[in-house]
Design a protein around this motif. Structure first.
Motif, PDB file in Angstrom:
ATOM      1  N   GLU A  10       4.517  60.776  45.925  1.00  0.00           N
ATOM      2  CA  GLU A  10       5.440  61.833  45.533  1.00  0.00           C
ATOM      3  C   GLU A  10       4.788  62.560  44.371  1.00  0.00           C
ATOM      4  OE1 GLU A  10       9.698  61.933  43.488  1.00  0.00           O
ATOM      5  OE2 GLU A  10       9.838  61.314  45.592  1.00  0.00           O
ATOM      6  N   LYS A  11       4.376  63.790  44.657  1.00  0.00           N
ATOM      7  CA  LYS A  11       3.535  64.532  43.703  1.00  0.00           C
ATOM      8  C   LYS A  11       2.280  63.683  43.468  1.00  0.00           C
ATOM      9  CE  LYS A  11       7.412  67.092  41.830  1.00  0.00           C
ATOM     10  NZ  LYS A  11       8.250  67.429  40.676  1.00  0.00           N
ATOM     11  N   ASN A  12       1.993  63.311  42.230  1.00  0.00           N
ATOM     12  CA  ASN A  12       0.781  62.528  41.967  1.00  0.00           C
ATOM     13  C   ASN A  12       1.065  61.042  41.782  1.00  0.00           C
ATOM     14  OD1 ASN A  12      -0.922  64.808  41.999  1.00  0.00           O
ATOM     15  ND2 ASN A  12      -0.350  65.300  39.885  1.00  0.00           N
TER      16      ASN A  12
ATOM     17  N   PRO B   4      12.291  51.781  31.836  1.00  0.00           N
ATOM     18  CA  PRO B   4      12.268  53.203  32.187  1.00  0.00           C
ATOM     19  C   PRO B   4      12.500  53.414  33.682  1.00  0.00           C
ATOM     20  CG  PRO B   4      10.028  52.407  31.889  1.00  0.00           C
ATOM     21  CD  PRO B   4      10.935  51.261  31.530  1.00  0.00           C
ATOM     22  N   PHE B   5      13.047  54.579  34.013  1.00  0.00           N
ATOM     23  CA  PHE B   5      13.147  54.945  35.423  1.00  0.00           C
ATOM     24  C   PHE B   5      11.755  55.209  35.980  1.00  0.00           C
ATOM     25  CE2 PHE B   5      17.557  56.113  34.318  1.00  0.00           C
ATOM     26  CZ  PHE B   5      18.225  55.549  35.396  1.00  0.00           C
ATOM     27  N   ASN B   6      11.554  54.844  37.248  1.00  0.00           N
ATOM     28  CA  ASN B   6      10.288  55.215  37.871  1.00  0.00           C
ATOM     29  C   ASN B   6      10.333  56.710  38.224  1.00  0.00           C
ATOM     30  OD1 ASN B   6      10.874  55.807  40.745  1.00  0.00           O
ATOM     31  ND2 ASN B   6      11.410  53.647  40.921  1.00  0.00           N
ATOM     32  N   PRO B   7       9.210  57.330  38.570  1.00  0.00           N
ATOM     33  CA  PRO B   7       9.151  58.788  38.653  1.00  0.00           C
ATOM     34  C   PRO B   7       9.638  59.422  39.952  1.00  0.00           C
ATOM     35  CG  PRO B   7       6.969  57.873  39.006  1.00  0.00           C
ATOM     36  CD  PRO B   7       7.869  56.715  38.679  1.00  0.00           C
ATOM     37  N   LYS B   8      10.406  58.716  40.774  1.00  0.00           N
ATOM     38  CA  LYS B   8      10.901  59.307  42.019  1.00  0.00           C
ATOM     39  C   LYS B   8      11.981  60.357  41.722  1.00  0.00           C
ATOM     40  CE  LYS B   8      11.563  56.545  45.607  1.00  0.00           C
ATOM     41  NZ  LYS B   8      11.896  55.374  46.451  1.00  0.00           N
ATOM     42  N   GLU B   9      11.844  61.519  42.348  1.00  0.00           N
ATOM     43  CA  GLU B   9      12.759  62.632  42.085  1.00  0.00           C
ATOM     44  C   GLU B   9      14.199  62.278  42.438  1.00  0.00           C
ATOM     45  OE1 GLU B   9      13.077  67.422  43.071  1.00  0.00           O
ATOM     46  OE2 GLU B   9      11.981  66.083  44.435  1.00  0.00           O
ATOM     47  N   ARG B  10      14.383  61.517  43.497  1.00  0.00           N
ATOM     48  CA  ARG B  10      15.727  61.105  43.940  1.00  0.00           C
ATOM     49  C   ARG B  10      16.502  60.461  42.798  1.00  0.00           C
ATOM     50  NH1 ARG B  10      17.983  58.783  48.956  1.00  0.00           N
ATOM     51  NH2 ARG B  10      19.297  56.984  48.491  1.00  0.00           N
TER      52      ARG B  10
ATOM     53  N   ARG C 218      12.934  68.452  50.668  1.00  0.00           N
ATOM     54  CA  ARG C 218      13.172  68.702  49.247  1.00  0.00           C
ATOM     55  C   ARG C 218      14.601  68.285  48.906  1.00  0.00           C
ATOM     56  NH1 ARG C 218      13.848  73.460  47.689  1.00  0.00           N
ATOM     57  NH2 ARG C 218      14.188  74.407  49.726  1.00  0.00           N
ATOM     58  N   PHE C 219      14.800  67.823  47.669  1.00  0.00           N
ATOM     59  CA  PHE C 219      16.136  67.479  47.206  1.00  0.00           C
ATOM     60  C   PHE C 219      16.748  68.676  46.494  1.00  0.00           C
ATOM     61  CE2 PHE C 219      14.213  63.107  47.184  1.00  0.00           C
ATOM     62  CZ  PHE C 219      15.003  62.620  48.211  1.00  0.00           C
TER      63      PHE C 219
END
Length: 435
Positions: free
Chosen positions: A69-71, A141-147, A264-265
């Motif tokens: 997801e992205k990089n 921390p939250f992981n970097p998933k956009e969802r 896309r979200f």
């Protein structure tokens, strides 16, 4: 084409695509794990040195294809399973549907054979436990998933334990098939009826935010204060015949938090699913996304997810899957439990839920104690299970005979052994099985 009736029909159309013939029923399993530092027991996060991203990166090979997801590397795809990340970096394995549980056990072991050498080389444990044993969610921390960006912002205003659910919990979910609407109605009702009992049976959260849990099933308590509109007991599920259309109406009356379009979200802007425009343009994948954005005790997509079990280590996890298989894929057992549940209303079930959290095995349900209900379940399930499945089941039975939970046992061990978490390591049970 955007009438309410059309939207219900569109969801029902997708649900019907999940129907399987009686001779093609399979079972799936999704299991979440925490990665913790052996010395401290603290959470291993996504981006830290020797973190989750590093673990996933080292697992990549021809069989484990990266999901980006992205990089950011956010998962791996294998022919037998998917590896994904939960909000706090919990590593989830979703095992493909299997006809035989021995095959599922073999797949899970192959996953462990791949990941455990990596975590061992980094002095880490891969744990099967219901709530993080050491770290506070404020330190995870939250992981970097956009969802999860959308979810964290929305849910923090809808329940005091929303972020605890996202970052602090780990679950075991068993996935079962349904043949038609009549079969679904029976399975859905029985699954809800059994849910408080199954939550006690799999209770594996000895600590909550560093303090001992003083009641049963912390997972239930957390979900009860996450977002009542989308979690817990689906309103009306025990009060009437609850079929595809009733489930479709439930989905349409909940805000999906975000919608999915062209991969896309998009922020749902607090609209209910039924208020979304251009519903007729949604693909099956996008309708399925709406189904995925509710989190009740039992969830329906194109299969039925039994969701209220804590993450538990092997062989308990396979024992739980065997129990579900023996109850939901045996008509005699299913019919018996359906009859037993016929006088249970929503309110009655909610009362059972609260009582079991307080008093555990002694609570009476429809004339039987919780412990007696569990023994009935084991007896019913064994009638169609093979020897290996019954052997796994005996591990859970032993807990019931002692009227204990894994959480009880962990609290006892923690008072005596500093490294008590080792007993919940994902691969420990396989080692003991060899002995």
């Amino acid at each position: 084409m955007n009438t309410w009736q059309y939207k219900e029909d569109r969801i029902i159309e997708l649900l019907k695509k999940g129907e399987k013939s009686p001779d093609a029923l399979m079972i799936g399993m999704e299991l979440e794990h925490f990665v913790v530092d052996k010395a401290s027991g603290q959470s291993v996060s996504y981006e830290q040195d020797k973190g989750i991203e590093v673990i996933l990166s080292q697992m990549k090979d021809e069989a484990h294809q990266p999901i980006w997801e992205k990089n950011h590397l956010i998962g791996l795809s294998h022919p037998d399973y998917q590896i994904t990340l939960e909000p706090g970096g919990q590593i989830e394995i979703s095992i493909r549907p299997c006809e035989q549980l021995e095959e599922m056990a073999s797949i899970y072991r192959n996953f462990l054979d791949k990941i455990i050498p990596i975590t061992e080389s980094q002095d880490q444990w891969l744990l099967c436990i219901g709530y993080h044993p050491k770290s506070s969610i404020h330190d995870i921390p939250f992981n970097p998933k956009e969802r999860y960006v959308f979810m964290s912002e929305y849910l923090k205003n809808h329940g005091r334990y929303a972020h605890n659910m996202m970052k602090g919990t780990a679950s075991l979910q068993v996935v079962v098939d349904y043949c038609n609407e009549e079969d679904f109605i029976k399975k859905f009702r029985v699954a809800h009826f059994l849910m408080p009992v199954l939550a006690l049976l799999t209770d594996n959260a000895p600590y909550f935010e560093g303090a001992e849990v003083t009641h049963h099933s912390m997972r239930t308590a957390i979900w009860d204060e996450t977002d009542p509109a989308r979690s817990g007991l689906i309103p009306g599920v025990m009060d009437k015949s609850f079929g595809y259309r009733e489930y479709a109406r439930y989905i349409l009356n909940v805000c999906p938090i975000m919608t999915k379009k062209d991969n896309r979200f998009i922020d749902a802007e607090n609209k209910k699913a039924g208020e979304l425009e251009n519903f007729d343009l949604l693909s099956d994948e996008e309708v399925d996304h709406l189904l995925s954005m509710v989190f009740p005790d039992v969830r329906l997509r194109q299969y039925m997810e039994i969701r209220m079990a804590d993450s538990i280590p092997f062989p308990y996890n396979l024992a739980f899957a065997a129990l579900i298989k023996g109850l939901f894929y045996q008509q005699e057992a299913l019919d018996y439990l359906y009859r037993l549940s016929r006088d249970v209303t929503d309110q009655k079930l909610l009362n059972y839920r609260k009582q079991i959290m307080k008093k555990g095995y002694a609570v009476k349900i429809e004339g039987h104690t919780c412990g007696e209900i569990m023994r009935i379940l084991f007896d019913l399930a064994k009638r169609t299970l093979n020897k290996e499945e019954r052997d796994w089941l005996s591990k859970l039975e032993a807990l019931v005979e002692e009227e204990k939970t894994l959480a009880d046992i962990s609290l006892q061990r923690a008072k005596k052994e500093e490294d008590w978490m080792k007993y919940l390591a994902a691969n420990r049970g396989f080692g003991e099985e060899k002995k």
